[in-house]
Design an enzyme around this catalytic site. Structure first.
Site, short mmCIF file in Angstrom:
data_model
loop_
_atom_site.label_atom_id
_atom_site.label_comp_id
_atom_site.label_asym_id
_atom_site.label_seq_id
_atom_site.Cartn_x
_atom_site.Cartn_y
_atom_site.Cartn_z
CB SER A 180 19.22 -43.76 -32.06
OG SER A 180 20.19 -44.84 -31.83
CE1 TYR A 199 24.08 -47.87 -30.53
CE2 TYR A 199 22.92 -49.87 -30.28
CZ TYR A 199 24.13 -49.35 -31.02
OH TYR A 199 24.82 -49.71 -31.70
CG ASN A 234 29.92 -32.92 -33.94
OD1 ASN A 234 29.00 -33.86 -34.04
ND2 ASN A 234 30.15 -32.40 -32.68
P1 NAI Z 1 33.52 -46.57 -31.61
O1 NAI Z 1 33.16 -46.02 -30.26
O2 NAI Z 1 34.67 -47.66 -31.49
O3 NAI Z 1 33.78 -45.72 -32.81
C1 NAI Z 1 32.66 -44.60 -33.00
C2 NAI Z 1 33.64 -43.54 -33.64
O4 NAI Z 1 32.50 -42.38 -34.02
C3 NAI Z 1 34.56 -42.90 -32.72
O5 NAI Z 1 35.77 -42.91 -33.58
C4 NAI Z 1 33.97 -41.65 -32.36
O6 NAI Z 1 35.12 -40.67 -32.23
C5 NAI Z 1 33.04 -41.54 -33.59
N1 NAI Z 1 32.05 -40.46 -33.43
C6 NAI Z 1 31.25 -40.52 -32.17
N2 NAI Z 1 30.65 -39.15 -32.21
C7 NAI Z 1 30.78 -38.64 -33.67
C8 NAI Z 1 30.33 -37.62 -33.85
N3 NAI Z 1 29.24 -36.79 -33.53
N4 NAI Z 1 30.72 -36.98 -35.32
C9 NAI Z 1 31.77 -37.78 -35.82
N5 NAI Z 1 32.17 -38.87 -35.45
C10 NAI Z 1 31.86 -39.34 -34.17
O7 NAI Z 1 32.38 -47.67 -32.00
P2 NAI Z 1 31.89 -49.06 -33.01
O8 NAI Z 1 31.86 -50.17 -32.10
O9 NAI Z 1 33.05 -49.01 -34.14
O10 NAI Z 1 30.75 -48.58 -33.81
C11 NAI Z 1 30.66 -48.18 -35.19
C12 NAI Z 1 29.25 -48.30 -35.40
O11 NAI Z 1 28.55 -49.52 -35.42
C13 NAI Z 1 28.05 -47.29 -34.44
O12 NAI Z 1 27.21 -46.54 -35.07
C14 NAI Z 1 27.52 -48.68 -33.54
O13 NAI Z 1 26.38 -48.07 -32.99
C15 NAI Z 1 27.59 -49.80 -34.57
N6 NAI Z 1 27.47 -50.85 -33.91
C16 NAI Z 1 28.46 -51.51 -33.26
C17 NAI Z 1 28.45 -52.74 -32.57
C18 NAI Z 1 29.32 -53.45 -31.97
O14 NAI Z 1 29.29 -54.49 -31.48
N7 NAI Z 1 30.61 -52.67 -31.79
C19 NAI Z 1 27.33 -53.42 -32.71
C20 NAI Z 1 26.17 -52.98 -33.65
C21 NAI Z 1 26.23 -51.66 -34.15
#
Ligand code: NAI
Length: 248
Positions: free
Chosen positions: A158, A155, A63
């Site tokens: 952050s 968001y 985490n």
């Molecule tokens: P997602 O929700 O599919 O994946 C995020 C992962 O982070 C999950 O596997 C979750 O279990 C893990 N996670 C959450 N809290 C955690 C913690 N405290 N410690 C360890 N792991 C933790 O999200 P996604 O869409 O793949 O996003 C990944 C990154 O990209 C994020 O930082 C998001 O803000 C950023 N992002 C995503 C965009 C999108 O269109 N999907 C656009 C811009 C940025």
């Protein structure tokens, strides 16, 4: 294609979504990929899929908000694998609400995981990278951190904080040959965005000069470049991968 045979890369939140796509790209480039995520089942599934594609992959539960646990975990990874060459701070969450309605817990959770989690992992990895006198840290921010967005003030704060943090770390770490950059994804096809209606997607696409959403692999390709020696003179930058949505 960048060859990263000797690289050990740690990717937080990489059991699914963009993080998993980054892990797949690095695995294809022959790097040793370390998957860190909250859930054992998801981590195992991700590691098995990376191995099935012929990658070298290892999974750990972690985490990013727990400083002591991350410190121990990174020390264990260095002991077991020899080094951490690249850290990708990808773990992130949203808790959308209008400012007027936003609960303090919604604000705090997003700041804790996205911004404080990035600080914790960066601080703990830098101890190892400074000794090795080399490293690349890549922070997955967002175009929302550049543009702001109604309903996403927590968001946006952050992610904007991550961008400012990136620049400060780049200045602090440069003398140790550790580079720090941010990637700002735009509107990317993931499980999160798959739920949107066709109308909403069409309206987003209209605002994007390239006229379509991006794929997680388009984020991964930039990460590979920023981890490799091909980007050896690039630090402190925020690079948007957004089809031209933001231009500055
Ligand atoms: P997602 O929700 O599919 O994946 C995020 C992962 O982070 C999950 O596997 C979750 O279990 C893990 N996670 C959450 N809290 C955690 C913690 N405290 N410690 C360890 N792991 C933790 O999200 P996604 O869409 O793949 O996003 C990944 C990154 O990209 C994020 O930082 C998001 O803000 C950023 N992002 C995503 C965009 C999108 O269109 N999907 C656009 C811009 C940025």
């Amino acid at each position: 294609m960048h060859e990263l045979t000797k690289q050990i890369v740690v990717i937080t939140g990489s059991a699914r979504g963009i993080g998993l796509a980054i892990a797949q790209r690095f695995a294809s480039a022959q790097a040793t990929v370390i998957v860190i995520d909250l859930n054992a089942e998801l981590v195992d599934k991700a590691v098995q899929s990376l191995k099935a594609q012929g990658g070298k992959a290892f999974g750990y539960i972690g985490n990013v908000t727990d400083g002591k646990a991350i410190e121990e975990l990174f020390a264990r990874i260095v002991a077991e694998h020899g080094a951490i060459d690249t850290l990708i701070n990808n773990a992130g969450v949203t808790r959308d609400n209008l400012v007027l309605r936003m609960k303090e817990e919604e604000w705090q959770l997003v700041m804790d995981i996205n911004l404080k989690g990035t600080f914790i992992c960066t601080q703990k990895v830098f101890k190892h990278m400074m000794k090795a006198r080399q490293g690349s840290i890549i922070n997955i921010a967002s175009v929302i951190g550049l543009m702001g967005n109604a309903g996403q003030a927590n968001y946006a704060a952050s992610k904007g904080g991550m961008i400012a943090f990136t620049k400060s770390c780049a200045k602090e770490f440069a003398s140790r040959n550790v580079r720090v950059n941010a990637v700002a994804p735009g509107f990317i096809e993931t499980e999160m965005t798959a739920a949107l209606s066709d109308d909403v997607r069409a309206s987003y696409a209209k605002a994007i000069p390239l006229g379509k959403m991006g794929s997680p692999d388009e984020i991964a390709k930039l990460c590979l470049f920023l981890a490799s020696e091909d980007s050896s003179y690039i630090t402190g930058q925020t690079i948007a991968v957004d089809g031209g949505l933001t231009m500055h």
